[in-house]
Design a protein around this motif. Structure first.
Motif, short mmCIF file in Angstrom:
data_model
loop_
_atom_site.label_atom_id
_atom_site.label_comp_id
_atom_site.label_asym_id
_atom_site.label_seq_id
_atom_site.Cartn_x
_atom_site.Cartn_y
_atom_site.Cartn_z
N TRP A 1 -4.47 -8.13 -3.96
CA TRP A 1 -3.13 -8.56 -3.53
C TRP A 1 -2.90 -10.05 -3.47
CZ3 TRP A 1 -2.64 -4.94 1.36
CH2 TRP A 1 -2.49 -3.61 0.93
N ALA B 1 0.83 -1.21 0.00
CA ALA B 1 0.00 0.00 0.00
C ALA B 1 0.86 1.25 0.00
CB ALA B 1 -0.95 -0.01 1.19
N GLU C 1 -11.64 -6.45 -0.72
CA GLU C 1 -11.01 -5.73 -1.84
C GLU C 1 -9.50 -5.93 -1.84
OE1 GLU C 1 -11.15 -1.27 -3.89
OE2 GLU C 1 -12.03 -1.61 -1.90
N LEU C 2 -8.90 -5.98 -0.66
CA LEU C 2 -7.46 -6.23 -0.57
C LEU C 2 -7.13 -7.63 -1.05
CD1 LEU C 2 -6.71 -4.59 2.90
CD2 LEU C 2 -6.24 -3.63 0.64
N LEU D 1 -6.46 -4.93 7.07
CA LEU D 1 -5.20 -5.45 6.55
C LEU D 1 -4.97 -6.88 7.03
CD1 LEU D 1 -2.50 -4.89 5.03
CD2 LEU D 1 -1.57 -4.21 7.25
N ASP E 1 1.74 2.10 5.23
CA ASP E 1 0.55 1.56 4.58
C ASP E 1 -0.75 2.07 5.19
OD1 ASP E 1 2.52 0.17 3.25
OD2 ASP E 1 1.39 -1.69 3.18
N SER F 1 -11.27 -5.73 3.62
CA SER F 1 -10.42 -6.89 3.44
C SER F 1 -10.71 -7.63 2.14
CB SER F 1 -10.56 -7.84 4.63
OG SER F 1 -11.90 -8.24 4.82
N PHE G 1 -5.25 3.24 -3.31
CA PHE G 1 -6.47 3.17 -2.51
C PHE G 1 -6.77 4.50 -1.83
CE2 PHE G 1 -5.13 -1.42 -2.23
CZ PHE G 1 -6.15 -1.91 -3.01
N ALA H 1 -7.43 -9.37 5.74
CA ALA H 1 -7.12 -9.79 4.37
C ALA H 1 -6.06 -10.88 4.36
CB ALA H 1 -6.66 -8.59 3.55
N PRO I 1 -10.21 0.67 1.51
CA PRO I 1 -10.60 -0.68 1.13
C PRO I 1 -10.90 -1.56 2.32
CG PRO I 1 -8.22 -0.44 1.00
CD PRO I 1 -8.77 0.93 1.31
N VAL J 1 -4.85 1.95 4.16
CA VAL J 1 -5.63 0.84 4.69
C VAL J 1 -5.55 0.80 6.21
CG1 VAL J 1 -3.69 -0.77 4.46
CG2 VAL J 1 -6.02 -1.67 4.51
#
Length: 349
Positions: free
Chosen positions: A277, A253, A272-273, A311, A302, A270, A261, A314, A268, A306
């Motif tokens: 990613w 990020a 979407e992450l 994070l 980051d 989780s 983002f 995710a 975002p 996010v």
């Protein structure tokens, strides 16, 4: 020395727009890569800010502090000024270890900075850093991420190219194991060949490659994600052949990665992450194996894109198909062994 931030600012009100429950709150975590700093223009992330993130719901038992040019000592000669950063991080670690703030061991391991371009002359600096670390110094990192595109930089003072293959740098890197130290390396995907060459030149040095090996998405690489993924994946596979390299999963990020983002109305979640990613994270695990991979937050860098809860959610979602023992390695065992943390003290088996 300039401390101007090149990263998106942390905006608490914006981050608060995305809320989600913590997944698997019982899963222990060692956050193997974060910073603390007090920058101009309100960029401040100190012990209590870190503690608030550690207490946001995930079971974060300990963290590893990484050099970030914080609190250098201007009263010392230039090569010794990074001693101040280790003193600073060790002070935060002492706060955490006091028990006054619970049983979360922030900055339990410290990675400081010593100019490895000094070659053999780096030894007195390493000795001074060890004294400042009070038994917590575990590694060294220099500013080495370099690219000829001026739009691709993650340091206010970009380093010169070719440091990783410089003979003096490699001489100093070979000295680190004598001091019980590892070498963290932040390099863009275009430098992964140099990382492999460094590993070959320093076979006795444990090298921890940061931020998934730096797949770029900014500057001349914007809009070329598939092409970059192929180049990054191939170069990372070559690096993975070197047994003395370990890999940190995260750090995607940043502006240099091009996900942007921070430009959206809401941060975002989780899911979407995971969508953005997981190809990178899963490829890293495939190449290095869980025993050489560890998850990182790279906060507060980051945090400009996010929140801490999404994070780690995710990362958990990306690894649900793995065996429990493999996930333990990714979330805490690899970091604990790499940075020589006391698993018993952390309540970990």
């Amino acid at each position: 020395m300039s401390t101007r931030s090149l990263h998106p600012p942390v905006r608490p009100d914006w981050l608060a727009l995305t809320q989600e429950p913590v997944l698997e709150p019982e899963l222990p975590i060692v956050d193997c890569h974060h910073h603390l700093w007090d920058r101009p223009e309100g960029q401040r992330y100190l012990f209590l800010d870190l503690l608030a993130d550690m207490e946001a719901g995930h079971d974060v038992r300990a963290t590893v502090y990484l050099q970030a040019r914080s609190m250098y000592r201007p009263d010392l000669e230039p090569r010794m000024q990074p001693v101040g950063e280790v003193e600073f991080a060790n002070g935060a670690a002492a706060q955490a270890a006091s028990g006054l703030y619970g049983r979360r061991y922030a900055c339990a391991a410290i990675v400081g900075c010593a100019d490895l371009m000094l070659g053999e002359r780096v030894v007195p600096v390493l000795d001074a850093l060890e004294r400042a670390g009070g038994g917590r110094l575990r590694g060294i990192r220099n500013q080495t991420a370099s690219h000829d595109d001026p739009q691709i930089t993650s340091n206010p003072v970009p380093p010169p190219p070719g440091m990783l293959v410089d003979p003096d740098f490699q001489t100093a890197a070979r000295l680190l194991p004598r001091h019980g130290l590892t070498l963290d390396v932040w390099a863009f995907h275009t430098q992964l060949g140099e990382v492999a060459a460094l590993a070959d030149a320093c076979p006795g040095t444990t090298i921890i490659l940061n931020h998934c090996g730096g797949p770029l998405g900014a500057g001349r690489y914007r809009g070329r994600r598939e092409e970059v993924f192929a180049a990054w994946s191939g170069a990372l596979a070559v690096a993975a052949e070197r047994p003395n390299i370990r890999l940190k999963l995260g750090g995607l990020a940043m502006r240099v990665n091009g996900f942007d983002f921070h430009e959206r109305e809401r941060p975002p979640g989780s899911a979407e992450l995971v969508e953005a990613w997981s190809p990178y994270i899963l490829r890293c695990i495939e190449l290095f194996g869980p025993e050489r991979c560890m998850f990182e937050s790279n906060f507060p860098v980051d945090k400009g894109m996010v929140g801490y809860v999404p994070l780690w959610n995710a990362f958990k979602l990306m690894t649900t198909d793995l065996a429990a023992a493999e996930r333990e390695k990714l979330f805490w065992r690899t970091a604990t062994s790499t940075y020589r943390l006391d698993a018993g003290l952390l309540g970990l088996g």
